[in-house]
Design a protein around this motif. Structure first.
Motif, PDB file in Angstrom:
ATOM      1  N   GLU A  44      34.311  44.705  43.404  1.00  0.00           N
ATOM      2  CA  GLU A  44      33.677  44.223  42.173  1.00  0.00           C
ATOM      3  C   GLU A  44      34.735  43.642  41.246  1.00  0.00           C
ATOM      4  OE1 GLU A  44      31.646  46.236  38.173  1.00  0.00           O
ATOM      5  OE2 GLU A  44      32.097  47.445  39.941  1.00  0.00           O
ATOM      6  N   ILE A  45      34.519  42.416  40.798  1.00  0.00           N
ATOM      7  CA  ILE A  45      35.470  41.769  39.903  1.00  0.00           C
ATOM      8  C   ILE A  45      35.386  42.422  38.515  1.00  0.00           C
ATOM      9  CG2 ILE A  45      36.119  39.626  38.738  1.00  0.00           C
ATOM     10  CD1 ILE A  45      35.015  38.103  41.134  1.00  0.00           C
ATOM     11  N   VAL A  46      36.503  42.963  38.056  1.00  0.00           N
ATOM     12  CA  VAL A  46      36.582  43.577  36.734  1.00  0.00           C
ATOM     13  C   VAL A  46      37.161  42.593  35.731  1.00  0.00           C
ATOM     14  CG1 VAL A  46      37.635  45.449  35.389  1.00  0.00           C
ATOM     15  CG2 VAL A  46      36.842  45.873  37.722  1.00  0.00           C
ATOM     16  N   LYS A  47      38.145  41.815  36.177  1.00  0.00           N
ATOM     17  CA  LYS A  47      38.810  40.860  35.296  1.00  0.00           C
ATOM     18  C   LYS A  47      39.326  39.711  36.134  1.00  0.00           C
ATOM     19  CE  LYS A  47      42.425  40.646  31.736  1.00  0.00           C
ATOM     20  NZ  LYS A  47      43.440  41.451  30.987  1.00  0.00           N
ATOM     21  N   LYS A  48      39.193  38.488  35.602  1.00  0.00           N
ATOM     22  CA  LYS A  48      39.713  37.340  36.325  1.00  0.00           C
ATOM     23  C   LYS A  48      40.154  36.292  35.314  1.00  0.00           C
ATOM     24  CE  LYS A  48      38.850  34.277  40.238  1.00  0.00           C
ATOM     25  NZ  LYS A  48      37.893  33.871  41.289  1.00  0.00           N
ATOM     26  N   ILE A  49      41.458  36.101  35.226  1.00  0.00           N
ATOM     27  CA  ILE A  49      42.020  35.073  34.370  1.00  0.00           C
ATOM     28  C   ILE A  49      42.981  34.240  35.210  1.00  0.00           C
ATOM     29  CG2 ILE A  49      41.742  36.393  32.243  1.00  0.00           C
ATOM     30  CD1 ILE A  49      44.655  37.172  32.411  1.00  0.00           C
ATOM     31  N   LYS A  50      43.633  33.273  34.571  1.00  0.00           N
ATOM     32  CA  LYS A  50      44.469  32.344  35.325  1.00  0.00           C
ATOM     33  C   LYS A  50      45.601  33.052  36.066  1.00  0.00           C
ATOM     34  CE  LYS A  50      47.141  28.086  34.827  1.00  0.00           C
ATOM     35  NZ  LYS A  50      47.610  27.036  33.890  1.00  0.00           N
ATOM     36  N   ASP A  51      46.249  33.998  35.397  1.00  0.00           N
ATOM     37  CA  ASP A  51      47.444  34.621  35.966  1.00  0.00           C
ATOM     38  C   ASP A  51      47.152  35.752  36.941  1.00  0.00           C
ATOM     39  OD1 ASP A  51      49.042  32.922  34.507  1.00  0.00           O
ATOM     40  OD2 ASP A  51      49.168  34.294  32.798  1.00  0.00           O
ATOM     41  N   ARG A  52      46.030  36.445  36.740  1.00  0.00           N
ATOM     42  CA  ARG A  52      45.787  37.632  37.568  1.00  0.00           C
ATOM     43  C   ARG A  52      44.306  37.966  37.603  1.00  0.00           C
ATOM     44  NH1 ARG A  52      47.816  39.028  32.752  1.00  0.00           N
ATOM     45  NH2 ARG A  52      46.729  40.602  31.498  1.00  0.00           N
ATOM     46  N   SER A  53      43.970  38.862  38.530  1.00  0.00           N
ATOM     47  CA  SER A  53      42.601  39.368  38.638  1.00  0.00           C
ATOM     48  C   SER A  53      42.660  40.853  38.949  1.00  0.00           C
ATOM     49  CB  SER A  53      41.819  38.625  39.723  1.00  0.00           C
ATOM     50  OG  SER A  53      42.411  38.848  40.997  1.00  0.00           O
ATOM     51  N   VAL A  54      41.589  41.562  38.599  1.00  0.00           N
ATOM     52  CA  VAL A  54      41.478  42.982  38.902  1.00  0.00           C
ATOM     53  C   VAL A  54      40.159  43.207  39.627  1.00  0.00           C
ATOM     54  CG1 VAL A  54      41.400  45.331  37.994  1.00  0.00           C
ATOM     55  CG2 VAL A  54      42.840  43.613  36.871  1.00  0.00           C
ATOM     56  N   ILE A  55      40.215  43.844  40.784  1.00  0.00           N
ATOM     57  CA  ILE A  55      39.034  44.096  41.608  1.00  0.00           C
ATOM     58  C   ILE A  55      38.875  45.609  41.772  1.00  0.00           C
ATOM     59  CG2 ILE A  55      37.874  43.605  43.803  1.00  0.00           C
ATOM     60  CD1 ILE A  55      38.587  41.101  42.219  1.00  0.00           C
ATOM     61  N   ARG A  56      37.645  46.100  41.633  1.00  0.00           N
ATOM     62  CA  ARG A  56      37.358  47.518  41.859  1.00  0.00           C
ATOM     63  C   ARG A  56      36.882  47.696  43.296  1.00  0.00           C
ATOM     64  NH1 ARG A  56      32.637  51.150  40.112  1.00  0.00           N
ATOM     65  NH2 ARG A  56      33.563  53.187  39.662  1.00  0.00           N
ATOM     66  N   LEU A  57      37.593  48.529  44.040  1.00  0.00           N
ATOM     67  CA  LEU A  57      37.277  48.770  45.444  1.00  0.00           C
ATOM     68  C   LEU A  57      36.655  50.146  45.603  1.00  0.00           C
ATOM     69  CD1 LEU A  57      40.726  47.654  46.933  1.00  0.00           C
ATOM     70  CD2 LEU A  57      38.798  46.205  46.280  1.00  0.00           C
ATOM     71  N   SER A  58      35.786  50.285  46.582  1.00  0.00           N
ATOM     72  CA  SER A  58      35.180  51.593  46.864  1.00  0.00           C
ATOM     73  C   SER A  58      35.234  51.867  48.360  1.00  0.00           C
ATOM     74  CB  SER A  58      33.727  51.643  46.371  1.00  0.00           C
ATOM     75  OG  SER A  58      32.928  50.683  47.028  1.00  0.00           O
ATOM     76  N   PHE A  59      35.553  53.126  48.694  1.00  0.00           N
ATOM     77  CA  PHE A  59      35.628  53.562  50.083  1.00  0.00           C
ATOM     78  C   PHE A  59      34.974  54.929  50.206  1.00  0.00           C
ATOM     79  CE2 PHE A  59      39.118  50.641  49.473  1.00  0.00           C
ATOM     80  CZ  PHE A  59      39.067  49.846  50.610  1.00  0.00           C
ATOM     81  N   ALA A  60      34.200  55.129  51.258  1.00  0.00           N
ATOM     82  CA  ALA A  60      33.510  56.401  51.474  1.00  0.00           C
ATOM     83  C   ALA A  60      34.446  57.388  52.149  1.00  0.00           C
ATOM     84  CB  ALA A  60      32.268  56.188  52.325  1.00  0.00           C
ATOM     85  N   LYS A  61      34.430  58.624  51.639  1.00  0.00           N
ATOM     86  CA  LYS A  61      35.199  59.697  52.254  1.00  0.00           C
ATOM     87  C   LYS A  61      34.509  61.018  51.977  1.00  0.00           C
ATOM     88  CE  LYS A  61      39.802  61.695  52.696  1.00  0.00           C
ATOM     89  NZ  LYS A  61      41.219  61.643  52.277  1.00  0.00           N
ATOM     90  N   ASN A  62      34.224  61.759  53.041  1.00  0.00           N
ATOM     91  CA  ASN A  62      33.537  63.053  52.918  1.00  0.00           C
ATOM     92  C   ASN A  62      32.228  62.922  52.138  1.00  0.00           C
ATOM     93  OD1 ASN A  62      35.697  64.294  54.273  1.00  0.00           O
ATOM     94  ND2 ASN A  62      36.799  64.635  52.344  1.00  0.00           N
ATOM     95  N   ASN A  63      31.451  61.904  52.492  1.00  0.00           N
ATOM     96  CA  ASN A  63      30.140  61.653  51.882  1.00  0.00           C
ATOM     97  C   ASN A  63      30.223  61.367  50.384  1.00  0.00           C
ATOM     98  OD1 ASN A  63      28.742  62.111  54.349  1.00  0.00           O
ATOM     99  ND2 ASN A  63      28.893  64.327  54.008  1.00  0.00           N
TER     100      ASN A  63
END
Length: 295
Positions: A44-63
């Motif tokens: 999920e894109i949290v922030k996106k500007i010319k110099d940088r971007s921040v993406i939120r990642l999710s991974f399943a572990k132990n339900n």
């Protein structure tokens, strides 16, 4: 419960610098090289500007889902000076590796901050570099900015006044401790301060994040106090924090109950710097925005 001040055992793996506690996670998630992380398309894109971007990642572990943040720094120019530094063995870190190392240095000094997972960099045509940083989600901590926006009543009334005083004391103590240990967070404000009210419902645990711009130049240390308290002062909203709350930033920083002449001069500088930050912020927000966010 996550430990936000434990030292990090950083190791080099392939072309990455990683937290050894996350070596198996990165391998299982197939994020064990620069290219696999940089080209990761989900999230999920949290922030996106010319110099940088921040993406939120999710991974399943132990339900259950575990969340991480991937901060990509788009291609930056390091120039001939950067190449010469590397040639002579002088550290010239890209933004991603710089922040990873800053996090580790903070933790080495028992300063609470987020958990780094991995960082990497890749050079192009000698003078250009891309980089990234992966950190784990800071839950159950929330930013002071979010708490003030979502629940301003928490700091109002008689109980709120006591909470404000304890919070400001903790923040001032943190600023002083950070400066004494040789660091100055150049964005020391409510956005980058994380809080967790746990065992003591009125006095929070505190951590800092976004350590990309950490100053370590001892020649400028006399200015750190003014700049840090002014940045924080600017982001404490009127209507919640009163004049005494704001003056307490400096009083608690210096371990005092009353201002003397030198303190009053310093407080004048803090107020002046706060107004300068406000003018600069308003000017920036009113400036027409022409940058290409997809660049």
């Amino acid at each position: 419960m996550k430990n936000f001040s434990a030292p990090i055992n950083a190791i080099k793996k392939n072309d990455l610098l990683i937290n050894s506690d996350y070596e198996s996670f990165l391998r299982e998630a197939q994020l064990d090289s620069f290219d696999t992380v940089w080209n990761y398309a989900a999230g999920e894109i949290v922030k996106k500007i010319k110099d940088r971007s921040v993406i939120r990642l999710s991974f399943a572990k132990n339900n259950a889902l575990k969340y991480y943040y991937l901060k990509r720094h788009n291609t930056e120019f390091i120039g001939i000076k950067g190449i010469l530094k590397s040639f002579f063995g002088i550290k010239n870190l890209s933004q991603g590796l710089l922040e990873f190392n800053n996090i580790c240095e903070f933790r080495d000094k028992q300063l609470q901050t987020v958990i780094p997972v991995a960082a990497g960099e890749k050079y192009h045509h000698f003078f250009w570099v891309e980089s990234f940083l992966v950190t784990q989600d800071a839950f159950p901590y929330v930013s002071l900015e979010t708490l003030l926006d979502k629940n301003p009543g928490f700091f109002q009334g008689d109980e709120g006044r006591q909470r404000r005083e304890k919070l400001i004391r903790r923040l001032s103590d943190l600023a002083r401790k950070m400066h004494q240990k040789g660091f100055n967070h150049q964005d020391f404000n409510s956005t980058h301060i994380l809080l967790f009210y746990h065992n003591n419902p009125d006095s929070p645990e505190i951590a800092l994040f976004d350590l990309q711009r950490v100053e370590k130049k001892f020649s400028f240390r006399f200015r750190w106090k003014i700049k840090s308290l002014a940045r924080l002062n600017y982001t404490l909203p009127e209507g919640i924090f009163d004049t005494q709350d704001r003056k307490n930033l400096l009083l608690f920083y210096k371990g005092k109950t009353h201002f003397n002449l030198i303190d009053r001069i310093e407080w004048y500088w803090i107020e002046k710097k706060t107004k300068r930050i406000q003018r600069h912020t308003e000017k920036r927000h009113n400036r027409p925005f022409t940058a290409d966010i997809n660049g």
